[in-house]
Scaffold this motif. Structure first.
Motif: not given
Length: 651
Positions: A509-522
């Motif tokens: 992940t890039p520096a500063g990542t604070q959250g994640i989401l999972w969208g379409a097409d994996d």
């Protein structure tokens, strides 16, 4: 075999079914492997949308349905000497899917491009061209398709519209688009819309009065169920609806029905996108206590001194039932944004101290229970999971009754978070104990029963507690996998099928990542206040990587006045030392050797909804403005400004 869900504004009740059947098309109520297409109208149900995604059934909107009807009903009157409609969704979809480079070139030469409908035809065409590129490299078919699509009108993407840190995120129900918002400078903010499957910005809504959302407040951006309306809490305490794929920066409708407070209201966009629940007041505090203002068009205001609307409380139509009064008093307050049922008839409210369900048409609360800070409703509206006095409870959302024995938990609200997902008809809850817990890890419950335990140490970010837009866990839309942002700062992807859980891969992940989401097409999205990265979960390929608010220490390609007056918001820093100035319609001023980086940031945008790769067409990159002007091939407002700037500099 075609499936429909919801209502379609341009068609009367049952009209779509009647016209399709008259054209010889088979209609089905069930989504099965033999279903070739799924059309979603207004208030389409979430369960069908999820099933379509899991089974890889192509999903389309009303515009595509109207185009389909035109095509199905057209052959009887079409001149056989004319080219056939573009192969996409219907009878010739197999020809498109199986065409090689030469066959596809012939097909694209012969089809009638006047019948091209982006919502129907662009995704499968783009996917086929991508497959051919992987196997054969770029071909004449790529250039031919690009030229035909660009003739109908495109624009260059603008990935760096945000001028301040991100305050809001919202993934569309289908997972195809992500909205991001910033509060701006206090006078105006910006919303950007991203196509998740390509990792490109497809639209920018600027000058949103008063800015988007508020720092540390979740759900200040919300999508309608069909993904065609974007609700935003803006100007601190107003609520409005925008066309996420439109040109206008102004909301289609807005409701200023709050008490003028200094924070966003507690609100929820109706699944149909044309009204919203809004609440700021209580019986003892001025403000609306649960009204549902229409959001069709125009602006609606609430005047406290007249207070007509203050008596139309969704949660106060007559006295509360005795059993509810006994547990909560005379009033049910709302201090967090609630959730609508998929049919728009119920509101699910989970506050800091209580949870309840309200029948909206009657305004009658159906049940009430005491909870603590941690409480979440399942996506299908069947369960409430909440933590109270150290125990994890599962309740039936229809009755409020427990569905099983409570489970002892080992974390406080600062260490624990709850995340629901769906796997077919099974509601799955991930309880995430972060790095500050004595025993960090993740437990997964299927319909309230423990099914998996993951030995992993999740991260805790500064925003994870208050702003759930930035979450450290994300379910795959299919519900068979999950992703966690770890304390080490990477993303672990886990298989959570019927067997033992397996770690599938680890993504950086890039520096500063604070959250994640999972969208379409994996595609998994890593996001922070100033970073956004789109990564394919299956391959680990990064398809879009952006750092906002970055400035290069090099000289700008044009005089600053020219840049800010005409190209404001479009110039981008490829790194800390390199500027890139995109110029409509098909060139950029930047170091030519940075072509790969430029193509990874920019794209041609179709209908402000779909991205088309620059590498599939001719896109010029020149090292400076003078060289660009000497080689111009087209005329546009951008190129005219470029000529003027070069003339003034050389003169």
């Amino acid at each position: 075999m075609i499936a429909l869900s919801g209502s379609f504004g341009a068609l009367g009740p049952g009209e779509a079914e009647r016209r399709l059947e008259a054209a010889g098309v088979n209609i089905t109520d069930e989504l099965t492997p033999s279903t070739t297409a799924f059309f979603m109208g207004r208030e389409a149900t979430n369960d069908k949308r999820n099933k379509a995604y899991v089974q890889s059934i192509p999903t389309y909107d009303e515009a595509a349905l109207l185009a389909a009807l035109s095509e199905f009903e057209g052959p009887a009157s079409r001149d056989d000497s004319q080219p056939a409609p573009l192969a996409g969704l219907f009878a010739d979809s197999a020809a498109l899917a199986e065409a090689g480079p030469a066959e596809l070139e012939n097909l694209l030469t012969d089809v009638d491009w006047t019948s091209f409908v982006p919502a129907r035809d662009l995704p499968p065409l783009r996917a086929r061209l991508a497959a051919i590129e992987r196997d054969h490299g770029l071909t004449p078919a790529h250039r031919l398709a690009t030229n035909r699509i660009r003739v109908r009108g495109t624009m260059l993407s603008r990935p760096y519209g945000h001028r301040t840190r991100l305050t809001a995120l919202a993934l569309s129900p289908s997972g195809t688009h992500l909205a991001t918002g910033d509060w701006g400078n206090g006078e105006s903010g910006t919303a950007q819309v991203w196509e998740v499957t390509t990792g490109r910005c497809v639209n920018v809504l600027e000058w949103i009065d008063g800015g988007v959302g508020w720092d540390r407040y979740a759900r200040t951006m919300q999508w309608s169920a069909d993904g065609l309306h974007l609700g935003i809490a803006f100007r601190t305490n107003a609520v409005g609806v925008w066309d996420p794929f439109g040109e206008s920066f102004e909301p289609r409708a807005e409701a200023q029905v709050t008490n003028g407070g200094s924070r966003p209201p507690h609100w929820a966009l109706h699944p149909g996108g044309r009204s919203a629940y809004v609440s700021t007041g209580t019986k003892h505090r001025i403000g609306v206590h649960g009204c549902v203002p229409p959001l069709e068009h125009g602006a609606l205001y609430w005047l406290a001194e007249q207070a007509e609307m203050s008596h139309e409380h969704i949660l106060a139509k007559g006295p509360l039932p005795t059993e509810i009064q006994e547990s909560c008093g005379e009033e049910l307050a709302v201090d967090r944004s609630p959730t609508w049922s998929s049919d728009g008839n119920r509101l699910y409210v989970a506050n800091r101290a209580e949870a309840f369900v309200v029948d909206v048409p009657t305004g009658v609360p159906l049940w009430h229970t005491r909870v603590s800070w941690l409480a979440e409703w399942s996506p299908d509206g069947r369960y409430l999971a909440h933590v109270h006095r150290g125990l994890l409870h599962f309740r039936d959302a229809t009755t409020g009754r427990p569905t099983g024995e409570p489970v002892r938990t080992a974390g406080s609200r600062w260490e624990l978070s709850l995340h629901w997902g769906m796997r077919d008809s099974t509601a799955r809850l991930a309880t995430v104990l972060n790095e500050e817990a004595a025993d960090p890890g993740i437990d997964v419950y299927d319909d309230g029963r423990l099914s998996h335990r993951l030995a992993v140490t999740p991260a805790k970010t500064a925003l994870a507690v208050e702003n759930k837009d930035f979450a450290v866990w994300a379910w795959a839309p299919s519900g068979d996998r999950g992703a966690v942002l770890t304390a080490a700062g990477d993303i672990e992807v886990w298989s959570l099928g019927d067997g033992e859980p397996r770690r599938l891969c680890t993504l950086t992940t890039p520096a500063g990542t604070q959250g994640i989401l999972w969208g379409a097409d994996d595609v998994i999205v890593a996001v922070g206040k100033t970073v956004l990265r789109f990564v394919r979960a299956d391959t680990g390929e990064t398809i879009g990587d952006y750092t906002f608010l970055r400035e290069a220490d090099a000289e700008l390609p044009l005089h600053p006045d020219d840049v800010y007056d005409h190209f404001d918001g479009r110039i981008l820093a490829l790194d800390d030392h390199t500027w890139c100035l995109p110029v409509e319609p098909d060139l950029a001023i930047a170091p030519p050797e940075r072509r790969a980086d430029i193509e990874s940031h920019l794209a041609w945008i179709v209908d402000r909804r779909f991205a088309w790769p620059l590498r599939w067409g001719r896109f010029d990159i020149w090292p400076d403005a003078a060289t660009a002007v000497a080689n111009l091939r087209t005329t546009s407002p951008d190129t005219r400004k470029l000529r003027q700037a070069v003339r003034e500099t050389s003169g």
